[in-house]
Design an enzyme around this catalytic site. Structure first.
Site, short mmCIF file in Angstrom:
data_model
loop_
_atom_site.label_atom_id
_atom_site.label_comp_id
_atom_site.label_asym_id
_atom_site.label_seq_id
_atom_site.Cartn_x
_atom_site.Cartn_y
_atom_site.Cartn_z
N PRO A 104 0.76 -1.03 -0.08
CA PRO A 104 0.01 -0.04 -0.02
C PRO A 104 0.71 1.39 0.04
O PRO A 104 1.65 1.17 0.94
CB PRO A 104 -0.80 -0.19 1.30
CG PRO A 104 0.16 -0.95 2.32
CD PRO A 104 0.84 -2.11 1.25
N TYR A 122 -5.27 2.53 8.75
CA TYR A 122 -4.78 2.98 9.95
C TYR A 122 -5.81 3.04 10.69
O TYR A 122 -7.01 3.05 10.55
CB TYR A 122 -4.14 4.40 10.15
CG TYR A 122 -2.93 4.49 9.09
CD1 TYR A 122 -1.72 4.17 9.46
CD2 TYR A 122 -3.26 4.97 7.86
CE1 TYR A 122 -0.57 4.38 8.72
CE2 TYR A 122 -2.21 5.13 6.95
CZ TYR A 122 -0.72 4.81 7.49
OH TYR A 122 0.45 4.90 6.69
N ASP A 168 2.84 1.09 12.62
CA ASP A 168 3.99 1.67 12.75
C ASP A 168 4.16 3.03 12.67
O ASP A 168 5.31 3.69 12.43
CB ASP A 168 5.35 0.82 11.96
CG ASP A 168 4.95 1.00 10.48
OD1 ASP A 168 3.95 1.62 10.12
OD2 ASP A 168 5.85 0.35 9.83
N HIS A 215 8.10 0.16 6.97
CA HIS A 215 7.45 1.24 6.08
C HIS A 215 8.52 1.74 5.14
O HIS A 215 8.52 3.01 4.79
CB HIS A 215 7.04 2.61 7.04
CG HIS A 215 5.61 3.08 6.99
ND1 HIS A 215 4.44 2.71 7.43
CD2 HIS A 215 5.18 3.91 5.86
CE1 HIS A 215 3.57 3.43 6.78
NE2 HIS A 215 4.02 3.90 5.97
N ASP A 265 8.51 -6.63 3.53
CA ASP A 265 8.75 -5.50 2.48
C ASP A 265 9.81 -4.70 2.90
O ASP A 265 10.28 -4.81 3.85
CB ASP A 265 7.29 -4.92 2.21
CG ASP A 265 7.06 -3.84 3.31
OD1 ASP A 265 7.76 -3.65 4.01
OD2 ASP A 265 5.88 -3.49 3.13
N ILE A 270 13.29 -4.31 -1.44
CA ILE A 270 13.43 -5.59 -2.58
C ILE A 270 13.31 -4.73 -3.97
O ILE A 270 12.54 -4.30 -4.36
CB ILE A 270 12.00 -6.43 -2.24
CG1 ILE A 270 12.29 -7.21 -0.66
CG2 ILE A 270 11.79 -7.42 -3.53
CD1 ILE A 270 11.16 -7.90 -0.34
C1 LIG Z 1 5.23 7.06 -1.26
C2 LIG Z 1 5.09 5.78 -0.44
C3 LIG Z 1 3.66 5.94 0.40
C4 LIG Z 1 3.60 5.11 1.35
N1 LIG Z 1 2.35 5.10 1.92
C5 LIG Z 1 1.92 4.21 2.96
C6 LIG Z 1 0.74 4.11 3.27
O1 LIG Z 1 -0.36 4.94 3.21
N2 LIG Z 1 0.41 3.25 4.13
C7 LIG Z 1 1.11 2.03 4.53
O2 LIG Z 1 0.97 1.20 5.42
N3 LIG Z 1 2.42 2.02 3.95
C8 LIG Z 1 2.78 3.05 2.95
N4 LIG Z 1 4.07 2.88 2.52
C9 LIG Z 1 5.07 1.89 2.86
C10 LIG Z 1 4.83 0.85 1.72
O3 LIG Z 1 3.62 0.13 2.19
C11 LIG Z 1 5.94 -0.42 2.10
O4 LIG Z 1 5.97 -0.80 3.32
C12 LIG Z 1 7.32 0.27 1.44
O5 LIG Z 1 7.09 1.28 0.33
C13 LIG Z 1 8.26 -0.86 1.12
O6 LIG Z 1 9.34 -0.69 0.89
P1 LIG Z 1 10.07 -0.41 -0.42
O7 LIG Z 1 9.56 0.94 -0.90
O8 LIG Z 1 11.52 -0.30 -0.36
O9 LIG Z 1 9.66 -1.42 -1.43
C14 LIG Z 1 4.36 4.14 1.81
C15 LIG Z 1 5.73 4.04 0.96
C16 LIG Z 1 6.11 5.01 -0.04
C17 LIG Z 1 7.21 4.86 -0.66
#
Ligand SMILES: Cc1cc2nc3c(=O)[nH]c(=O)nc-3n(C[C@H](O)[C@H](O)[C@H](O)COP(=O)(O)O)c2cc1C
Length: 340
Positions: free
Chosen positions: A61, A113, A141, A238, A269, A272
């Site tokens: 997400p 959330y 988190d 995150h 995640d 990767i």
């Molecule tokens: C631009 C952006 C927005 C994100 N928004 C959310 C979010 O709204 N909710 C959430 O649970 N994680 C959010 N994440 C975290 C991602 O779900 C995920 O944990 C993370 O991108 C994984 O790492 P990676 O980008 O290195 O693959 C966000 C990540 C990015 C890069």
């Protein structure tokens, strides 16, 4: 993407220590391939929560896809359709969960959330389930906002019209509110900083679908998640965007695996970027992985085709890695393929 949007997407928490560590930790792991194994048929199919997946890679997400493409999340869903990938739709999307589900060819998962307003939290879940979402991922988190240096330096703000569509009924003050609090305020306008395990017990009692916690790093928390009746956890920091200097997710996976003893699926995640990374995560005990930024970059570069191509690259590289390491299906991937 605009420069400030790119900084928002690609940057991390604080000075970006964990962001970098998420990547470096994968590169530190060495593989131990076996030879003279018939790899003329390689199968990446897996079963997760009772459903067949052609490969163990989901789309994490991420909020605000209109920052990357004018069509936002519906374009992402089209790309996921083409790639046969499952998208975890974010609450902070620019299209509603109903709009996204309408386009999706395979059931979405939905990320929430625990919002300050618990009734609203429940109504969001009800909407997602009515729209056909198969799993609810509760992100745990981000109880407060941490600093993000690159985003701050770039002066990132949500552009006009880039609203949290799912939150429209809360009024434009919330749906379009500044992305991050300013001044001395550390609290978000919508995340509940008072969320506890009691809320997870409550969610378990109202969610008839699969329930996962996203943002678990500590083995003890993974164990409580299981005892609270969660169906799985997503080991995540995150993407290095919440608390800086926590370890790389791949480095905490083994400890969590040992604690839960295979009694609950583990997804991971963060960092990767190649099929080899997926292989390493599976070897260390993950059941599946998620990618975040890579598909957002694909979306920015080439819309739905870009999203699909990113998944295709990872999927193909996973097969290449399996063949070169001497594995023909996912169940064979084990710590034996890691060089100790
Ligand atoms: C631009 C952006 C927005 C994100 N928004 C959310 C979010 O709204 N909710 C959430 O649970 N994680 C959010 N994440 C975290 C991602 O779900 C995920 O944990 C993370 O991108 C994984 O790492 P990676 O980008 O290195 O693959 C966000 C990540 C990015 C890069």
């Amino acid at each position: 993407m605009s420069h400030s949007a790119y900084e928002y997407v690609s940057g991390g928490a604080g000075a970006g220590v964990t962001l970098q560590e998420n990547r470096v930790a994968y590169d530190r792991i060495r593989l131990a391939p076996r030879v003279l194994i018939d790899v003329s048929r390689i199968d990446t199919e897996t079963t997760l929560f009772g459903r067949q997946y052609p490969f163990p890679i989901l789309l994490a997400p991420t909020g605000y896809h209109k920052l990357a493409h004018p069509e936002g999340e519906t374009e992402t869903v089209e790309g996921a359709n083409y790639a046969e990938a499952t998208l975890v739709a974010a609450t902070f999307s620019n299209h509603t969960i109903e709009q996204m589900s309408k386009v999706a060819k395979r059931p979405l998962w939905f990320q929430i959330y625990v919002q300050t307003d618990r009734d609203f939290t429940k109504s969001l879940i009800d909407r997602a389930l009515s729209a056909g979402c198969e799993a609810i991922c509760v992100t745990v988190d981000v109880p407060v906002n941490g600093p993000r240096d690159r985003e701050l330096r770039a002066g990132f703000a949500l552009p006009p019209g880039v609203q949290r569509a799912n939150l429209a009924s809360l009024g434009s003050m919330i749906a379009g509110a500044g992305h991050r609090p300013s001044g001395r305020n550390i609290y978000s306008a919508v995340h509940g900083p008072d969320a506890t395990w009691k809320d997870i017990e409550w969610l378990r009692s109202i969610v008839p679908a699969k329930l996962l916690l996203k943002g678990i790093l500590h083995p003890a928390d993974a164990q409580v998640a299981r005892e609270t009746g969660c169906d799985g956890v997503i080991i995540s920091n995150h993407g290095g965007r919440s608390l800086d200097t926590v370890p790389a997710t791949i480095d905490v996976l083994r400890g969590i695996r040992e604690r839960v003893q295979g009694k609950m699926p583990l997804l991971v995640d963060g960092g990767i970027r190649r099929g080899i990374d997926v292989f390493k995560a599976l070897a260390l005990g993950a059941d599946a992985v998620l990618i975040g930024r890579p598909y957002l970059y694909g979306l920015a570069v080439a819309g739905r085709a870009g999203v699909a191509r990113v998944v295709e690259i990872l999927r193909t590289e996973l097969e290449m890695t399996m063949g070169l390491a001497g594995c023909t299906n996912l169940s064979q991937i084990s710590p034996d393929f890691l060089w100790h």
